[in-house]
Design an enzyme around this catalytic site. Structure first.
Site, PDB file in Angstrom:
ATOM      1  N   GLY A 168       0.755  -1.240   0.000  1.00 53.11           N
ATOM      2  CA  GLY A 168       0.000   0.000   0.000  1.00 53.11           C
ATOM      3  C   GLY A 168       0.786   1.291   0.000  1.00 53.11           C
ATOM      4  O   GLY A 168       0.212   2.345  -0.278  1.00 53.11           O
ATOM      5  N   GLY A 203       3.829  -3.600  -3.505  1.00 56.23           N
ATOM      6  CA  GLY A 203       3.814  -3.802  -4.954  1.00 56.23           C
ATOM      7  C   GLY A 203       4.242  -2.511  -5.634  1.00 56.23           C
ATOM      8  O   GLY A 203       5.391  -2.346  -6.049  1.00 56.23           O
ATOM      9  N   ARG A 204       3.316  -1.566  -5.672  1.00 56.49           N
ATOM     10  CA  ARG A 204       3.543  -0.299  -6.368  1.00 56.49           C
ATOM     11  C   ARG A 204       4.860   0.382  -5.984  1.00 56.49           C
ATOM     12  O   ARG A 204       5.589   0.877  -6.838  1.00 56.49           O
ATOM     13  CB  ARG A 204       2.380   0.650  -6.050  1.00 56.49           C
ATOM     14  CG  ARG A 204       2.369   1.945  -6.840  1.00 56.49           C
ATOM     15  CD  ARG A 204       1.299   2.901  -6.268  1.00 56.49           C
ATOM     16  NE  ARG A 204       0.041   2.247  -6.065  1.00 56.49           N
ATOM     17  CZ  ARG A 204      -0.928   2.171  -6.967  1.00 56.49           C
ATOM     18  NH1 ARG A 204      -0.785   2.750  -8.144  1.00 56.49           N
ATOM     19  NH2 ARG A 204      -2.054   1.539  -6.700  1.00 56.49           N
ATOM     20  N   CYS A 210     -12.153   3.031 -29.121  1.00 53.19           N
ATOM     21  CA  CYS A 210     -13.476   3.645 -29.270  1.00 53.19           C
ATOM     22  C   CYS A 210     -14.211   3.736 -27.939  1.00 53.19           C
ATOM     23  O   CYS A 210     -15.213   3.038 -27.713  1.00 53.19           O
ATOM     24  CB  CYS A 210     -14.284   2.861 -30.286  1.00 53.19           C
ATOM     25  SG  CYS A 210     -13.383   2.658 -31.823  1.00 53.19           S
ATOM     26  N   TYR A 249       0.825  -1.749 -12.125  1.00 51.96           N
ATOM     27  CA  TYR A 249      -0.580  -1.789 -12.544  1.00 51.96           C
ATOM     28  C   TYR A 249      -0.748  -1.160 -13.923  1.00 51.96           C
ATOM     29  O   TYR A 249      -1.724  -0.461 -14.184  1.00 51.96           O
ATOM     30  CB  TYR A 249      -1.480  -1.109 -11.497  1.00 51.96           C
ATOM     31  CG  TYR A 249      -1.298  -1.717 -10.130  1.00 51.96           C
ATOM     32  CD1 TYR A 249      -1.761  -3.008  -9.882  1.00 51.96           C
ATOM     33  CD2 TYR A 249      -0.613  -1.057  -9.118  1.00 51.96           C
ATOM     34  CE1 TYR A 249      -1.563  -3.611  -8.645  1.00 51.96           C
ATOM     35  CE2 TYR A 249      -0.408  -1.652  -7.881  1.00 51.96           C
ATOM     36  CZ  TYR A 249      -0.883  -2.923  -7.654  1.00 51.96           C
ATOM     37  OH  TYR A 249      -0.670  -3.516  -6.444  1.00 51.96           O
TER      38      TYR A 249
HETATM   39  C1  LIG Z   1      -2.467  -5.441  -4.335  1.00 52.19           C
HETATM   40  C2  LIG Z   1      -2.051  -6.008  -3.051  1.00 52.19           C
HETATM   41  C3  LIG Z   1      -0.802  -5.704  -2.505  1.00 52.19           C
HETATM   42  C4  LIG Z   1       0.138  -4.700  -3.130  1.00 52.19           C
HETATM   43  O1  LIG Z   1      -0.374  -3.411  -2.974  1.00 52.19           O
HETATM   44  P1  LIG Z   1       0.490  -2.102  -3.375  1.00 52.19           P
HETATM   45  O2  LIG Z   1      -0.427  -0.986  -3.124  1.00 52.19           O
HETATM   46  O3  LIG Z   1       0.828  -2.247  -4.804  1.00 52.19           O
HETATM   47  O4  LIG Z   1       1.684  -2.065  -2.496  1.00 52.19           O
HETATM   48  C5  LIG Z   1      -0.440  -6.315  -1.328  1.00 52.19           C
HETATM   49  N1  LIG Z   1      -1.258  -7.201  -0.698  1.00 52.19           N
HETATM   50  C6  LIG Z   1      -2.471  -7.508  -1.203  1.00 52.19           C
HETATM   51  C7  LIG Z   1      -3.321  -8.480  -0.473  1.00 52.19           C
HETATM   52  C8  LIG Z   1      -2.908  -6.932  -2.376  1.00 52.19           C
HETATM   53  O5  LIG Z   1      -4.124  -7.245  -2.851  1.00 52.19           O
END
Ligand SMILES: *Cc1c(COP(=O)(O)O)cnc(C)c1O
Length: 430
Positions: free
Chosen positions: A252, A291-292, A358, A386
């Site tokens: 997150g 992730g991000r 479109c 993403y």
């Molecule tokens: C998408 C997700 C993440 C990664 O989230 P980021 O915001 O990209 O860091 C981690 N854990 C779960 C369960 C997710 O669904």
């Protein structure tokens, strides 16, 4: 007369993508070289940027017991995964397909956590066979299925419950996951009861507590609202003799797309451990699922201007990338910076940057002042997370190629799809 180069624009927090002599580079590779050689749309990643992002976590952790499981749905290209596997990362997976990818790059199963609200029995079997570290379970029904599947295989499944702490992550509603009205997790009020169910089931071993409250968090406080509730839960479980070994705070952490100032992993971890120690829970191991923040600013999307169209109300730059390549603007009204690979002198005009699909939602950026001409190549910034991972074939458009730059070298890490690829597998009636 001196040549009137415009001042190169500032890129939002991307030290690995910089202008040199008025040409945008990824590390030591001029991006127009890649665009002309490989075509556009083209995703370009920087290996050094991936390592740099990993290093912010590694140095923040120091000697503390923290496992970083890359939330691989953000970007699951094998070259990206392999890089993180080499750096020692674990992986947060959300499907059997992601398990296959993680194992394909040699990920250690003991560092894989399996998240997701709809795990199927075959996915559970595959993850049990691989001996993943933990299943983050999101409902009571899933607990029963997992226990059954584990018993069939004669093993016990390690589980955490994904608890929904009902905190407002103050992010876009589509990427906020920790509120009561979200489909994710088990409500904090019922968590204790559901843990009791888990303890009663023969195929399960309780190992942790998990949450993931949302994505692109730019404020640190929602984590701590969640943390206090989770620590209360861990105390209550302890009272009943249910011992928790690890606490998973999910992913997150946000990134800078334009002018955000997201908290650093260091700031997050320092305060988390301060709270753990203050509450006598210093023995807990921590899992994070970023992730991000590991990949978002490690990539750009290159796209070529096909046409400039001057309508009454707006000017449009129609480019060869579209919502099928980069869905975030259409889905979340997300902001991505857009910069020319070779900035031109001359008057800037305000453009909406749109694709050929479109749909009116097919835009990449709105109202950007640019001095551009037909044929110019643009870089859409912060396209490492993403982005390609959400690409589709809508409008029968082949998905872009992906390239990883490494110093002065580059490697095509996913070939551009061909139109034959798109038709494969379909058939007509006799
Ligand atoms: C998408 C997700 C993440 C990664 O989230 P980021 O915001 O990209 O860091 C981690 N854990 C779960 C369960 C997710 O669904």
């Amino acid at each position: 007369m001196t040549a009137a180069f415009p001042t190169p624009p500032e890129l939002a927090g991307h030290p690995y993508f910089q202008y040199r002599n008025n040409v945008l580079y990824a590390e030591d590779v001029p991006l127009d070289h890649l665009a002309h050689g490989l075509g556009t749309p083209l995703y370009v990643y920087s290996r050094a940027a991936l390592k740099g992002a990993w290093e912010t976590y590694r140095s923040a952790i120091g000697q503390r017991p923290v496992l970083v499981c890359y939330g691989m749905k953000a970007n699951s290209n094998l070259a990206v995964l392999k890089e993180f596997a080499r750096l020692g990362a674990g992986f947060d997976i959300v499907s059997g397909g992601e398990l296959k990818r993680a194992l394909a790059v040699g990920a250690e199963p003991s560092k894989i956590v399996f998240s997701g609200v709809g795990k199927q029995a075959w996915e559970m079997r595959a993850a049990l066979a691989a001996q993943v570290k933990c299943f983050n379970v999101e409902s009571e029904a899933e607990l029963h299925r997992l226990s059954d599947v584990a018993e069939e295989l004669g093993v016990r499944a390690p589980v955490s419950l994904r608890v929904n702490p009902d905190v407002d992550a103050q992010t876009h509603p589509y990427i906020s996951t920790g509120l009561k009205e979200n489909k994710f997790g088990i409500a904090i009020e019922s968590a204790l009861d559901v843990y009791r169910v888990a303890q009663s089931l023969p195929g399960l071993d309780i190992v942790g507590v998990d949450c993931h409250i949302g994505s692109q968090l730019t404020d640190i406080s929602p984590y701590f609202d969640a943390l206090e509730k989770l620590l209360d839960l861990i105390d209550a479980l302890d009272q009943e003799g249910i011992r928790i070994a690890h606490l998973d705070l999910g992913g997150g952490l946000g990134i800078r797309y334009t002018d955000e100032t997201p908290p650093s992993p260091q700031a997050l971890l320092d305060r988390v451990f301060e709270r753990l120690n203050a509450r006598g829970q210093g023995h807990l191991h921590l899992v994070l699922e970023p992730g991000r923040s590991l990949v978002g600013n490690a990539g750009v999307l290159l796209t070529t201007v096909q046409y400039l169209k001057h309508a009454e109300a707006r000017n449009f730059a129609i480019v060869d990338a579209a919502m099928n390549d980069l869905l975030r603007p259409a889905l979340y009204e997300a902001f991505h910076g857009v910069q020319p690979l070779r900035p031109r002198a001359g008057d800037q005009v305000e453009y909406d940057i749109v694709g050929p699909v479109c749909e009116s939602a097919d835009w990449l950026a709105r109202q950007r002042k640019l001095a551009i001409q037909q044929g110019d190549v643009l870089a859409v910034e912060s396209a490492g997370a993403y982005s390609m991972a959400m690409a589709s074939n809508y409008n029968t458009r082949a998905r872009a190629a992906e390239v990883m730059v490494d110093g002065a070298n580059y490697h095509v890490v996913r070939q551009r799809e061909t139109l034959d690829d798109l038709l494969r597998g379909e058939s007509t009636l006799p």
